[in-house]
Design a protein around this motif. Structure first.
Motif, PDB file in Angstrom:
ATOM      1  N   SER A   1       2.863  18.883  -6.095  1.00  0.00           N
ATOM      2  CA  SER A   1       3.693  17.488  -5.833  1.00  0.00           C
ATOM      3  C   SER A   1       5.057  17.919  -5.435  1.00  0.00           C
ATOM      4  O   SER A   1       5.787  16.908  -4.903  1.00  0.00           O
ATOM      5  N   ASP A   2       5.429  19.123  -5.659  1.00  0.00           N
ATOM      6  CA  ASP A   2       6.823  19.384  -5.338  1.00  0.00           C
ATOM      7  C   ASP A   2       7.110  19.786  -3.871  1.00  0.00           C
ATOM      8  O   ASP A   2       8.115  19.902  -3.370  1.00  0.00           O
ATOM      9  N   LEU A   3       5.682  19.937  -3.054  1.00  0.00           N
ATOM     10  CA  LEU A   3       5.630  20.395  -1.831  1.00  0.00           C
ATOM     11  C   LEU A   3       5.145  19.452  -0.842  1.00  0.00           C
ATOM     12  O   LEU A   3       4.337  19.777   0.140  1.00  0.00           O
ATOM     13  N   GLN A   4       5.319  18.179  -1.202  1.00  0.00           N
ATOM     14  CA  GLN A   4       4.798  16.875  -0.415  1.00  0.00           C
ATOM     15  C   GLN A   4       6.051  16.315   0.660  1.00  0.00           C
ATOM     16  O   GLN A   4       7.205  16.366   0.091  1.00  0.00           O
ATOM     17  N   GLY A   5       5.381  15.924   1.613  1.00  0.00           N
ATOM     18  CA  GLY A   5       6.550  14.794   2.360  1.00  0.00           C
ATOM     19  C   GLY A   5       7.691  15.512   3.000  1.00  0.00           C
ATOM     20  O   GLY A   5       7.379  16.753   3.385  1.00  0.00           O
ATOM     21  N   LEU A   6       8.907  15.057   2.644  1.00  0.00           N
ATOM     22  CA  LEU A   6      10.042  15.770   3.041  1.00  0.00           C
ATOM     23  C   LEU A   6      10.235  16.870   2.619  1.00  0.00           C
ATOM     24  O   LEU A   6      10.733  18.085   3.321  1.00  0.00           O
TER      25      LEU A   6
END
Lengths: 247, 293
Positions: free
Chosen positions: B93-98
């Motif tokens: 979850s720390d490596l998603q989207g922006l």
């Protein structure tokens, strides 16, 4: 029998595909570098305009500020181009390519703003003409590009990051400590005090941040020395009774 | 001092805390979150690296090529794979989207080491190089939920560079214990039970494969290593890029690894005739032999 007739480990298709992907990335990087180079070239004329602030008394600065502001605005088309191209990719994929130039541009803007530039921003009810103001990250982003967001966290878009803004503020502190001495040379004994107060305020603001061992941390450790440099200037003036009398 | 007294008249909206506090307080919150994410990613990357190294260590006990990893070895690998899985799920979850690429430099080390383990195991089982897509889907098969973890081509390639070193170690050990280079243990055709699509393709044209067991030049790890070396050397990476910088560091090591196997084989051929079966000069001895002669 040589090994070329043997079907072995390496399926050539694997490396063909890798090379294609590498080449695609290379094209993107080249395109971005080209725009960033253009931005950098234009920023040189802004730097030249702003450097006059060290040699001209503050009373006659208006024209210099005007010229600097115009020069900064001339960088904006290249910036728009950068935003347009960079927006086709995840923001942090390539941001290393332009981060330094953006920091430079932000510095130009906040320095010019500190000296009284960018007084009338669209969307602001009243202008901030005063000398010694700090343009906020949102104000800077507005100046850079009408719709450019600052400090994004929920969308993957081009934006001005906190780190870039903070780096620009550190450059501002360095530039102001130089300006403090040069003001004295130009006979302006009031500005060093103003700069001293401003740097102290920024210093205490930086102390709020829990900076880790990174470039920001290293640079912000230097604020206290800059602060001391300016204090020494104020001290010299005080000692010789050169400070304007407080009302 | 007078500047203290005149502070409130400074033309800024000074409060007792100073004029910039509220903006900086926002910054602090954001930067704290960023640093927390980065630290989680760094820790996960380290743990993935350590677990991958342990997997590689176990895999080095393998003696057969082109076969599934033997159950005892697999048993030692599985806990480490579970650990890697837990690490990746912890930071997904720390490596998603922006943030998909924001912590790329922090996770890169773990990705590379995991690629090294993954490609080494894939090679031992299939005697083939794992394709990039397979690597991506293998990594993401560890991740639960809809989120994906980005694996860059760069990390994949750098992992493959490191894998050459593992193949070298595998060769040297195998030569020491069996007296010959590891090669395909059976004709290619019999691998059709293999479920991986990749090996299907390799089975199609197999005219040269029939007499493989007899010919040391064919289908052995050294010929694979040489192919891999040529392919890695041929990669054309962008100038002044991060990848170029990394590839430059790894290229020499990779070439040395291939040469170590060649030197070992040389030692085996030169001295093999006068030594009992199973005896094997170590790498250094092979080098000394070469320098002397």
């Amino acid at each position: 029998m040589d090994s070329s007739s043997v079907k072995g480990l390496v399926d050539p298709a694997i490396f063909d595909q890798l090379q294609r992907k590498i080449d695609e990335d290379a094209v993107v990087q080249e395109g971005l570098r080209e725009i960033v180079d253009r931005l950098e070239k234009q920023s040189k004329s802004t730097k030249a305009a702003l450097s006059k602030t060290h040699a001209i008394p503050s009373k006659s600065l208006a024209s210099v500020i005007q010229a600097s502001e115009a020069s900064i605005r001339q960088q904006l088309p290249a910036l728009s181009k950068l935003v347009q191209v960079a927006s086709q990719h995840p923001y942090y994929r390539w941001n290393g390519i332009w981060s330094r130039q953006i920091q430079d541009l932000v510095f130009d803007i906040v320095y010019c703003g500190w000296l009284g530039g960018f007084a009338n921003q669209p969307g602001q009810s009243e202008g901030r003409k005063e000398i010694g103001k700090l343009l906020t990250i949102d104000e800077v982003a507005d100046i850079m590009q009408g719709k450019m967001p600052a400090n994004l966290k929920d969308r993957d878009e081009f934006h001005l990051t906190i780190e870039e803004y903070l780096h620009a503020l550190l450059s501002l502190i360095e530039e102001l400590s130089r300006l403090a001495r040069n003001s004295v040379t130009l006979g302006d004994y009031e500005r060093p005090q103003q700069i001293s107060r401003f740097i102290k305020d920024l210093h205490s603001a930086f102390l709020l941040l829990n900076l880790k061992n990174d470039a920001l941390r290293k640079r912000s450790d230097g604020i206290k020395y800059k602060m001391k440099e300016v204090e020494d200037v104020v001290y010299d003036l005080t000692l010789r009774n050169l400070l304007p009398k407080s009302p | 001092m007078s500047n203290k007294r005149s502070r409130d008249e400074a033309g800024m909206d000074s409060t007792s805390d100073g004029p910039f506090q509220s903006m900086f307080e926002t910054f602090r919150v954001e930067l704290d979150e960023h640093h927390a994410r980065r630290e989680r990613v760094i820790k996960a990357s380290r743990d993935v690296t350590a677990a991958s190294k342990k997997i590689i260590f176990s895999l080095q006990r393998t003696r057969e090529l082109d076969q599934p990893i033997s159950p005892p070895i697999k048993k030692t690998i599985d806990p480490h794979l579970d650990n890697i899985k837990a690490q990746y799920n912890g930071i997904c979850s720390d490596l998603q989207g922006l943030n998909a690429y924001r912590y790329q430099s922090n996770i890169s080390g773990g990705h590379q080491e995991f690629m090294e383990a993954l490609s080494f195991q894939y090679y031992l089982e299939n005697q083939a190089l794992i394709p990039y897509e397979t690597a991506v889907s293998s990594l993401n098969s560890l991740v639960e939920g809809a989120n994906k973890i980005t694996l860059t081509v760069d990390d994949y390639i750098l992992g493959i560079f490191d894998m050459v070193g593992e193949l070298m170690r595998f060769c040297i050990t195998a030569m020491a214990s069996t007296g010959k280079l590891p090669a395909r243990s059976k004709p290619r055709r019999s691998t059709s039970k293999n479920t991986l699509q990749h090996s299907d393709r390799m089975d199609v044209d197999d005219g040269a494969g029939d007499d493989v067991g007899d010919n040391e030049q064919e289908g052995n790890v050294l010929s694979d290593l040489r192919q891999l070396r040529v392919a890695l050397e041929a990669l054309d990476v962008p100038r002044k890029s991060w990848l170029e910088n990394q590839v430059r560091k790894k290229m020499g090591v990779m070439q040395t690894c291939v040469e170590k196997v060649e030197k070992s084989l040389y030692g085996l051929v030169v001295r093999g005739a006068e030594r009992p079966t199973g005896w094997m000069p170590d790498i250094n001895e092979a080098e000394r032999l070469e320098n002397r002669g």
